[in-house]
Scaffold this motif. Structure first.
Motif, mmCIF file in Angstrom:
data_model
loop_
_atom_site.group_PDB
_atom_site.id
_atom_site.type_symbol
_atom_site.label_atom_id
_atom_site.label_comp_id
_atom_site.label_asym_id
_atom_site.label_seq_id
_atom_site.Cartn_x
_atom_site.Cartn_y
_atom_site.Cartn_z
ATOM 1 N N SER A 1 57.693 81.496 46.464
ATOM 2 C CA SER A 1 58.310 81.699 47.764
ATOM 3 C C SER A 1 59.317 80.598 48.035
ATOM 4 C CB SER A 1 57.229 81.686 48.854
ATOM 5 O OG SER A 1 56.680 80.393 48.959
ATOM 6 N N GLN A 2 60.225 80.847 48.958
ATOM 7 C CA GLN A 2 61.235 79.842 49.289
ATOM 8 C C GLN A 2 60.589 78.567 49.796
ATOM 9 O OE1 GLN A 2 64.354 80.396 48.528
ATOM 10 N NE2 GLN A 2 64.941 78.344 49.109
ATOM 11 N N ALA A 3 59.418 78.727 50.462
ATOM 12 C CA ALA A 3 58.723 77.543 50.960
ATOM 13 C C ALA A 3 58.218 76.685 49.816
ATOM 14 C CB ALA A 3 57.553 77.963 51.850
ATOM 15 N N ALA A 4 57.780 77.349 48.732
ATOM 16 C CA ALA A 4 57.246 76.598 47.593
ATOM 17 C C ALA A 4 58.351 76.024 46.737
ATOM 18 C CB ALA A 4 56.350 77.493 46.750
ATOM 19 N N ALA A 5 59.470 76.738 46.653
ATOM 20 C CA ALA A 5 60.562 76.291 45.784
ATOM 21 C C ALA A 5 61.274 75.089 46.392
ATOM 22 C CB ALA A 5 61.548 77.430 45.575
ATOM 23 N N ALA A 6 62.022 74.401 45.567
ATOM 24 C CA ALA A 6 62.752 73.234 46.047
ATOM 25 C C ALA A 6 63.817 73.645 47.052
ATOM 26 C CB ALA A 6 63.419 72.526 44.874
ATOM 27 N N PRO A 7 64.002 72.860 48.134
ATOM 28 C CA PRO A 7 65.066 73.159 49.083
ATOM 29 C C PRO A 7 66.427 73.090 48.392
ATOM 30 C CG PRO A 7 63.667 71.330 49.835
ATOM 31 C CD PRO A 7 63.274 71.640 48.450
ATOM 32 N N GLU B 1 49.835 75.302 34.498
ATOM 33 C CA GLU B 1 50.040 75.648 35.902
ATOM 34 C C GLU B 1 50.452 74.429 36.726
ATOM 35 O OE1 GLU B 1 49.935 78.921 37.543
ATOM 36 O OE2 GLU B 1 50.510 78.965 35.448
ATOM 37 N N ALA B 2 49.909 73.259 36.394
ATOM 38 C CA ALA B 2 50.289 72.038 37.119
ATOM 39 C C ALA B 2 51.766 71.720 36.906
ATOM 40 C CB ALA B 2 49.417 70.865 36.658
ATOM 41 N N ILE B 3 52.231 71.857 35.672
ATOM 42 C CA ILE B 3 53.652 71.633 35.386
ATOM 43 C C ILE B 3 54.514 72.610 36.177
ATOM 44 C CG2 ILE B 3 55.398 71.857 33.569
ATOM 45 C CD1 ILE B 3 53.214 70.729 31.637
ATOM 46 N N LYS B 4 54.095 73.857 36.219
ATOM 47 C CA LYS B 4 54.853 74.849 36.995
ATOM 48 C C LYS B 4 54.985 74.416 38.456
ATOM 49 C CE LYS B 4 53.068 78.589 38.761
ATOM 50 N NZ LYS B 4 52.385 79.903 38.911
ATOM 51 N N GLU B 5 53.886 73.913 39.031
ATOM 52 C CA GLU B 5 53.928 73.525 40.439
ATOM 53 C C GLU B 5 54.882 72.363 40.685
ATOM 54 O OE1 GLU B 5 52.780 75.194 42.788
ATOM 55 O OE2 GLU B 5 51.345 76.515 41.820
ATOM 56 N N ILE B 6 55.080 71.519 39.693
ATOM 57 C CA ILE B 6 56.073 70.453 39.817
ATOM 58 C C ILE B 6 57.483 71.027 39.684
ATOM 59 C CG2 ILE B 6 56.968 68.314 38.810
ATOM 60 C CD1 ILE B 6 54.246 67.858 40.015
ATOM 61 N N ARG C 1 59.473 73.066 42.345
ATOM 62 C CA ARG C 1 59.875 72.305 43.522
ATOM 63 C C ARG C 1 61.054 71.366 43.259
ATOM 64 N NH1 ARG C 1 54.781 73.894 43.964
ATOM 65 N NH2 ARG C 1 53.994 74.366 46.037
ATOM 66 N N MET C 2 61.586 71.406 42.049
ATOM 67 C CA MET C 2 62.700 70.520 41.713
ATOM 68 C C MET C 2 64.036 71.226 41.940
ATOM 69 S SD MET C 2 61.009 67.891 41.020
ATOM 70 C CE MET C 2 62.367 66.819 40.527
#
Length: 360
Positions: free
Chosen positions: A149-155, A179-184, A187-188
């Protein structure tokens, strides 16, 4: 007497079930309490036997392993070790299984099954032990992979600017790390510094892993190739079965991929990547240690910090396995210990902040 790890083996091959049960029962600390040839039988067996770990084949009759895994992780989350074939399709499906909550996987040989599985015996039992200690969470993933979602993705308006050409972000992970790498990475922002990643993974799976991430992130993600120039807005993943480090060519950081020796029992090894970061990048590096079993990378992460890097370590509550982060903390390598979802925001704040130490 220490309680044994209770394992249920789910595989449509009678031969594979027999081999896996024999390997498990040879261990003093574990026992195979049941085997099932399809997920419907397995479902009843899990209810009846309440195992600590299940091994799960991907391709089975009546219900494939991925569908079964998805249901299991929604309704009765438990540690699952996938048994997957080493094919391009198998690699893609394995990545999906890890998304759904499988702790880890073993690549099953396509031919020479008896010798192949016996050769993998130590790896299988090691991964069963790790899985038995894993923190497994209920899956809420939909049936197909969704773009964050846009909220999860980097601004998109969070510009890092010129700083991104000098800095380098180094990530190490093992069990639970995909999955942890994906979460980082999701957001970049697109102008983030170059990112280099070592995730413990065998040959044949990192290409699929990189492609999956590339479709989810604003940055470009690829499997590292020897000589690749490390660019801002790009992430480079260590190829399975190779050692991966960084070097400098003139003013540029470059990827070095080579067939080196095992380090800390791993190839790729986080130690190799982080040690090169300490030597080559120094105070322009950021280190991130994520979930994983063992101590790979802890000493080198301390070397990074001693050379001026700023390091983030994932906290125990958000780890699937806290081994590698714990060792990094014990070695004095951490500047901050944070929940997984807080690491990328903290890093972005540091990169765009006013502290001169983190500015070009």
């Amino acid at each position: 007497m220490t309680k044994k790890i209770r394992v249920v083996v789910v595989d449509d091959s009678a031969l594979v079930r027999s081999l896996l049960a024999e390997i498990i029962n040879r261990q003093a600390d574990m026992e195979c309490v049941g085997t099932a040839n399809d997920p419907l039988i397995a479902r009843e067996m899990i209810r009846e036997l309440n195992p600590d770990v299940i091994t799960l084949d991907i391709e089975m009759p009546k219900m494939d392993g991925i569908e079964f895994l998805g249901r299991l992780m929604r309704l009765r989350p438990m540690p699952v070790l996938m048994i997957s074939t080493l094919t391009e399709r198998g690699a893609d499906i394995t990545m999906r299984a890890l998304e759904l909550g499988a702790v880890d996987f073993v690549a099953k040989p396509r031919i020479g099954v008896v010798d192949g599985i016996n050769d993998l015996a130590s790896q299988i039992v090691d991964k069963v032990r790790v899985a038995s200690q894993a923190h497994v969470r209920r899956s809420v993933a939909p049936a197909t992979t969704a773009v964050p979602s846009q909220a999860a993705a980097a601004p998109r308006n969070q510009a890092i600017g010129r700083i991104s050409t000098e800095k380098l972000i180094c990530i190490g992970a093992s069990t639970g790390g995909t999955e942890a790498i994906k979460e980082i990475l999701v957001r970049m922002p697109a102008d983030s510094p170059g990112i280099v990643i070592t995730q413990h993974m065998p040959p044949g799976f990192t290409t699929s892993f990189a492609a999956r991430l590339n479709g989810l992130c604003q940055i470009s993600v690829k499997e590292a190739a020897n000589g690749d120039r490390i660019l801002p807005g790009h992430a480079y993943i260590a190829p399975g079965g190779k050692q991966f480090r960084i070097d400098k060519s003139g003013a540029n950081y470059v990827c070095v991929v080579e067939d080196g020796e095992l380090v800390n029992r791993h190839k790729p090894s986080v130690e190799v990547l982080f040690k090169s970061a300490a030597r080559v990048v120094g105070r322009n590096a950021f280190g991130i240690m994520l979930t994983g079993m063992g101590n790979d990378g802890a000493k080198a992460m301390k070397e990074m910090r001693d050379c001026g890097s700023y390091n983030y370590v994932q906290d125990e509550a958000s780890c699937v396995v806290f081994g590698m982060p714990r060792e990094a903390i014990l070695h004095g390598a951490a500047d901050e210990v944070l929940p997984l979802l807080s690491i990328a925001p903290a890093l972005l704040t540091k990169l765009s902040g006013s502290n001169d130490r983190y500015r070009v």
